[in-house]
Motif scaffolding. Structure first.
Motif, PDB file in Angstrom:
ATOM      1  N   LYS A  75       0.833  -1.210   0.000  1.00 42.79           N
ATOM      2  CA  LYS A  75       0.000   0.000   0.000  1.00 42.79           C
ATOM      3  C   LYS A  75       0.866   1.258   0.000  1.00 42.79           C
ATOM      4  O   LYS A  75       0.554   2.229  -0.681  1.00 42.79           O
ATOM      5  N   ILE A  76       1.945   1.249   0.761  1.00 44.58           N
ATOM      6  CA  ILE A  76       2.824   2.421   0.816  1.00 44.58           C
ATOM      7  C   ILE A  76       3.516   2.632  -0.523  1.00 44.58           C
ATOM      8  O   ILE A  76       3.616   3.761  -1.016  1.00 44.58           O
ATOM      9  N   VAL A  77       3.972   1.544  -1.148  1.00 45.90           N
ATOM     10  CA  VAL A  77       4.616   1.663  -2.457  1.00 45.90           C
ATOM     11  C   VAL A  77       3.622   2.164  -3.495  1.00 45.90           C
ATOM     12  O   VAL A  77       3.944   3.047  -4.303  1.00 45.90           O
TER      13      VAL A  77
ATOM     14  N   TYR B 122       3.071   5.855  -2.972  1.00 46.14           N
ATOM     15  CA  TYR B 122       4.226   6.609  -3.453  1.00 46.14           C
ATOM     16  C   TYR B 122       4.204   6.720  -4.974  1.00 46.14           C
ATOM     17  O   TYR B 122       4.443   7.788  -5.529  1.00 46.14           O
ATOM     18  N   LEU B 123       3.893   5.622  -5.640  1.00 46.18           N
ATOM     19  CA  LEU B 123       3.843   5.643  -7.107  1.00 46.18           C
ATOM     20  C   LEU B 123       2.739   6.565  -7.606  1.00 46.18           C
ATOM     21  O   LEU B 123       2.917   7.263  -8.615  1.00 46.18           O
ATOM     22  N   GLU B 124       1.610   6.595  -6.933  1.00 46.29           N
ATOM     23  CA  GLU B 124       0.529   7.496  -7.317  1.00 46.29           C
ATOM     24  C   GLU B 124       0.944   8.957  -7.125  1.00 46.29           C
ATOM     25  O   GLU B 124       0.618   9.811  -7.940  1.00 46.29           O
ATOM     26  N   ILE B 125       1.658   9.235  -6.050  1.00 46.09           N
ATOM     27  CA  ILE B 125       2.117  10.607  -5.791  1.00 46.09           C
ATOM     28  C   ILE B 125       3.108  11.038  -6.862  1.00 46.09           C
ATOM     29  O   ILE B 125       3.075  12.174  -7.347  1.00 46.09           O
ATOM     30  N   THR B 126       4.002  10.137  -7.261  1.00 45.40           N
ATOM     31  CA  THR B 126       4.984  10.499  -8.288  1.00 45.40           C
ATOM     32  C   THR B 126       4.334  10.710  -9.646  1.00 45.40           C
ATOM     33  O   THR B 126       4.917  11.400 -10.490  1.00 45.40           O
ATOM     34  N   LYS B 127       3.171  10.148  -9.886  1.00 44.81           N
ATOM     35  CA  LYS B 127       2.481  10.338 -11.159  1.00 44.81           C
ATOM     36  C   LYS B 127       1.757  11.677 -11.240  1.00 44.81           C
ATOM     37  O   LYS B 127       1.361  12.114 -12.312  1.00 44.81           O
ATOM     38  N   MET B 128       1.529  12.312 -10.064  1.00 40.89           N
ATOM     39  CA  MET B 128       0.781  13.576 -10.049  1.00 40.89           C
ATOM     40  C   MET B 128       1.557  14.677 -10.743  1.00 40.89           C
ATOM     41  O   MET B 128       2.777  14.767 -10.630  1.00 40.89           O
ATOM     42  N   GLN B 129       0.790  15.519 -11.451  1.00 38.71           N
ATOM     43  CA  GLN B 129       1.428  16.657 -12.098  1.00 38.71           C
ATOM     44  C   GLN B 129       1.454  17.825 -11.134  1.00 38.71           C
ATOM     45  O   GLN B 129       0.512  18.060 -10.391  1.00 38.71           O
ATOM     46  N   ILE B 130       2.560  18.544 -11.175  1.00 39.64           N
ATOM     47  CA  ILE B 130       2.697  19.678 -10.251  1.00 39.64           C
ATOM     48  C   ILE B 130       2.392  20.959 -10.990  1.00 39.64           C
ATOM     49  O   ILE B 130       2.743  21.190 -12.070  1.00 39.64           O
TER      50      ILE B 130
END
Length: 112
Positions: A99-101, A104-112
């Motif tokens: 779940k943590i991984v 993290y992967l979902e957060i890295t996919k977010m556009q800033i």
């Protein structure tokens, strides 16, 4: 075998996890303004650390009772209970890790 799991707690001393843990440690004044409450002052990182230590202790106990069963110091029921509890702890730890991984992967996919 189980000692290598305990060594994973040494990672918590690195600067990367210190900055990460500061994200989850909010002062009480901040929590009061948002309506959220801290339970006994426990942070998210300390709760995860406690779960990891408890899982490692369950695995270590399962290993010790297994050896006691082989030498005749523990009966079969104790061995089965300890091994089943260790297996459940390991499966829970793996589920947390997954779940943590994924988060993290979902957060890295977010556009800033």
């Amino acid at each position: 075998m189980i000692e290598s799991i305990s060594k994973a707690s040494a990672v918590s001393g690195t600067k990367a996890t210190e900055s990460f843990s500061s994200l989850f440690e909010a002062p009480a004044a901040t929590l009061e303004g948002t309506g959220a409450t801290a339970l006994n002052g426990e942070t998210f990182m300390s709760a995860l650390g406690n779960v990891a230590m408890q899982a490692a202790n369950n695995l270590k106990r399962g290993e010790e009772v297994s050896f006691d069963g082989l030498t005749g110091k523990a009966n079969t029921r104790e061995v089965v209970d300890a091994v089943m509890q260790a297996e459940q702890s390991l499966q829970t730890a793996i589920a947390f890790r997954d779940k943590i991984v994924n988060a993290y992967l979902e957060i890295t996919k977010m556009q800033i």
